[in-house]
Design a protein around this motif. Structure first.
Motif, PDB file in Angstrom:
ATOM      1  N   THR A 119      -1.901   3.263  10.459  1.00 11.66           N
ATOM      2  CA  THR A 119      -2.378   4.342   9.592  1.00 11.66           C
ATOM      3  C   THR A 119      -2.928   5.501  10.425  1.00 11.66           C
ATOM      4  OG1 THR A 119      -2.895   2.692   7.910  1.00 11.66           O
ATOM      5  CG2 THR A 119      -3.857   4.874   7.622  1.00 11.66           C
TER       6      THR A 119
ATOM      7  N   THR B 136       0.346   4.379  -0.501  1.00 10.45           N
ATOM      8  CA  THR B 136      -0.097   5.681   0.011  1.00 10.45           C
ATOM      9  C   THR B 136      -0.415   5.665   1.506  1.00 10.45           C
ATOM     10  OG1 THR B 136      -2.447   5.310  -0.423  1.00 10.45           O
ATOM     11  CG2 THR B 136      -1.142   6.157  -2.235  1.00 10.45           C
ATOM     12  N   HIS B 137      -0.374   4.484   2.106  1.00 10.60           N
ATOM     13  CA  HIS B 137      -0.581   4.367   3.545  1.00 10.60           C
ATOM     14  C   HIS B 137      -1.780   5.150   4.021  1.00 10.60           C
ATOM     15  CE1 HIS B 137       2.855   1.911   3.746  1.00 10.60           C
ATOM     16  NE2 HIS B 137       3.609   2.819   3.202  1.00 10.60           N
ATOM     17  N   GLY B 138      -2.925   4.778   3.473  1.00  7.42           N
ATOM     18  CA  GLY B 138      -4.184   5.380   3.899  1.00  7.42           C
ATOM     19  C   GLY B 138      -4.266   6.853   3.573  1.00  7.42           C
ATOM     20  N   GLY B 139      -3.491   7.284   2.574  1.00  9.06           N
ATOM     21  CA  GLY B 139      -3.557   8.687   2.186  1.00  9.06           C
ATOM     22  C   GLY B 139      -2.959   9.613   3.213  1.00  9.06           C
TER      23      GLY B 139
ATOM     24  N   GLU C 192       0.864  -1.199   0.000  1.00 12.52           N
ATOM     25  CA  GLU C 192       0.000   0.000   0.000  1.00 12.52           C
ATOM     26  C   GLU C 192       0.894   1.240   0.000  1.00 12.52           C
ATOM     27  OE1 GLU C 192      -1.978   2.334  -0.289  1.00 12.52           O
ATOM     28  OE2 GLU C 192      -3.587   2.292   1.197  1.00 12.52           O
TER      29      GLU C 192
ATOM     30  N   ARG D 178      -1.507   9.186  10.054  1.00  7.71           N
ATOM     31  CA  ARG D 178      -2.407  10.316   9.781  1.00  7.71           C
ATOM     32  C   ARG D 178      -2.382  11.368  10.889  1.00  7.71           C
ATOM     33  NH1 ARG D 178      -7.949   7.157   7.885  1.00  7.71           N
ATOM     34  NH2 ARG D 178      -7.346   6.753   5.721  1.00  7.71           N
TER      35      ARG D 178
END
Lengths: 434, 434
Positions: free
Chosen positions: B314, B28-31, B26, B318
């Motif tokens: 994540t 982008t790692h949860g954006g 993944e 974030r």
């Protein structure tokens, strides 16, 4: 973090009043250490008795004017995709207030613009209550599965439709009778279009799909079919075949885009979705890493929806400010609808055909011409009281093996062209593996 | 927020390796906009092939030493309530690192101390993976229902037990045979005590109950009964009565404290819990405002558990840092166990009694003496091959109307004292309304 979180609530229907009740009943506000105070309210009718104490709140006749007051959070519970809901949310974001809303139509139609405004003003925009009532569907997709690839999100997201389908099955009665009863009991609106024709489900699905697949919200690019065409004969046939008919919103990640659909679907009995009855909602999320998660609970109702509103308010009181879509809107992919070609799968087809020699053969021939194999063919003569003459028509129920929707549509058009079909065929998709 | 989030992973079993796979897959790692980099790893065996690229990570033989490295987050996937897991988590918190763990035993036994350390160091301690695998049970109770009163949390939280019970029912085989098969297939440990005797469920329940009822974690104050005593006869009787037997962890808020229990329970067929089969877990949360939420999904397995670990990572990427128990530990109430008196409800009782005149009357008399009404009485003679002489014993199955557990225990003791019971009676609680 010890100062009071001041909130203004626009819309004092059952959700608004229930939100105030929950806030007044929970003195610790999720252990945030902050008092949550309703400092302002707005609704159409000032005089209505709502069962809550509003004496401490300033009254605004105009929610847009209230959006400029000194609250920290604007809670929008007016409803509707435009009008006062849109204007007041825009005004609140412009004035730098956090917004909590339960309004799926607003988000489905204006979501990207509102998210952009919230990000620009660096304020939260939270909407757990907009999808599936008390079920934490938004949080689960946004946070609980953050960083984990999702392949599909689908579910029963409209309690009115599920209530009607559940009663049609339990009592063997028709759609119209069921709808009238649902309206009488308060489970359906006077104008039921929004619910029974699938638009409400479509709005919720578009929001969930955006978070799940990290694409922009697009409720327009969707095939939507409601439940008005479902007849008791379909429900009975589904039971015989081992299925139940449910109105599903289905979003699937495909190689060339996000396939979003709303339509009645036959789901296998014993599956979590098939066993979801009445006004209960259920959301299924699939991904390779976690197989399937299913969340079920009350999808509507004042207190259930208010509990989701309160969870968003508690996040804010705790100082947590998740991004509206989990990630910056600028990092979302544009929504891409898959190329035409349609759904591939098994189908149930109910065909009222003329009872004449050759009709059945014509039907089989046209299916074969499109390469469609039939798993089951059931021929039924409608039940008629004995004193009436026999009908000159029959109902044929077909179950296909997996085939392309486009091939099926061509075959059905050819069958109709032969003049053997008395009414339009009714097609319901079959989900073999839900 | 654009700098890399550096993590150190202690324990490279299936969950550890799966976590690395998910992080590497993944981008982008949860954006979050942050790269998540595995900078250090620790495990017992350096040479084992794990199917992941560890070339960029520094290797530590000692996880406690790794806890002092320059990572931002320490991920503990060693397991066990003490030893290296406890020592390394303590060292990581002491050195000011955020901790993510999947270790329910550690939290159940040392949770309050570790939460205190994390709060003292002002670092997050996250553990979504510790309860019910991929199901976001912790988040749902901590955040999704924050500020909304919860009345009970219960569920199927051990996949091994549910797998064994499901197979016992499907195949009509006994516990020992099923357990051996589960061990052969990797669904049960070589030493199955922790799972089949209910301790694993108890640990998970204690953690969930703490968040749900805002009390300190206390896994000690619990009645725990596993599934070893379940016989095919019980499962068959449950089926006849319209139930299924499930090992449930049940935490209920009562007037004088939190009632925590783990025991086999008869749940009505058709309910979400009864239909949860195999290694799937299901958690049911009830409250007045939202009626019931049910969450189901894979409760174990490398990728499923890793997906919960990644969701916590994540959150950290974030910039979200929820409190370990949702609220400050100082605001939690001390755990209070309800006064004795026990559970009130309906019970299933299997009594192997001597086949002699008066046995049945003695049984009925002693039940009546305690005011226990019987809803059903079934007398069964065990099936015996024809060439064997008839047995001099019978099995009586009773279903009581709701009664106090203490009254039932007194009645059973009196029945045993009459000398008519061949083996110890087997009692299973019935949940009428799950």
């Amino acid at each position: 973090m010890t100062e009071t979180l001041k909130i203004a609530i626009a819309g004092l229907g059952t959700v608004g009043a229930s939100t105030i009740k929950l806030l007044q009943a929970e003195p610790t506000h999720g252990g945030s250490g902050r008092n949550i105070e309703v400092v302002a309210v707005s609704a159409r009718d000032r005089t209505r008795e709502r069962g809550v104490d509003l004496s401490g709140a300033r009254w605004f006749d105009d929610p847009v004017e209230m959006a400029g007051c000194d609250a920290d959070v604007f809670v929008e519970l007016i409803g509707g995709a435009g009008g006062a809901a849109l204007a007041s949310v825009e005004a609140a974001l412009t004035s730098g207030k956090a917004v909590v809303t339960a309004n799926k139509a607003l988000l489905a139609e204006h979501g990207m613009r509102l998210v952009g405004m919230a990000e620009g003003a660096n304020v939260p925009l939270l909407y757990e209550a907009a999808v599936a009532g008390a079920i934490p569907a938004i949080r689960t997709v946004r946070d609980g599965l953050a960083g984990v690839p999702i392949s599909s999100v689908l579910g029963i997201m409209n309690g009115t439709c599920n209530y009607i389908l559940t009663r049609m099955e339990a009592e063997g009665i028709g759609f119209d009778e069921c709808l009238a009863d649902a309206q009488r009991l308060g489970y359906a609106e006077a104008d039921p279009t929004f619910d029974v024709d699938g638009f409400d489900t479509a709005h919720k699905l578009a929001i969930l799909a955006s978070i799940a697949f990290t694409t922009e919200i697009d409720a327009g690019a969707m095939n939507i079919e409601g439940i008005r065409g479902i007849e008791p004969a379909d429900i009975a046939a589904a039971a015989e075949l081992g299925f139940r008919i449910k109105l599903l919103g289905i979003a699937t990640m495909t190689e060339d885009g996000v396939d979003q659909r709303v339509h009645p679907t036959m789901v296998p009995r014993g599956s979590a979705l098939a066993e979801t009855s009445g006004v209960t909602n259920a959301v299924s999320i699939r991904g390779e890493a976690f197989t399937e998660l299913v969340l079920s609970g009350p999808g509507a109702g004042g207190m259930a929806t208010a509990s989701a509103v309160v969870s968003d308010l508690t996040d804010l009181a705790r100082g947590l400010a998740p991004r509206p879509l989990g990630r910056p809107a600028s990092s979302l992919l544009p929504f891409r609808k898959p190329q035409a070609g349609g759904h591939r799968g098994a189908f149930y087809v109910r065909l009222p055909i003329a009872d004449r020699a050759g009709a059945f053969a014509a039907l089989a021939k046209n299916m074969a011409a499109e390469g469609i194999s039939l798993e089951q063919i059931v021929q039924k003569t409608p039940h008629r009281p004995e004193h009436l003459p026999p009908l000159d028509q029959q109902t044929v129920v077909l179950v296909t093996y997996p085939t392309d929707e486009s091939a099926l549509n061509r075959a059905l058009a050819a069958i109709e062209a032969e003049g053997i079909v008395v009414r339009k065929p009714h097609v319901i998709r079959i989900a073999q593996t839900l």
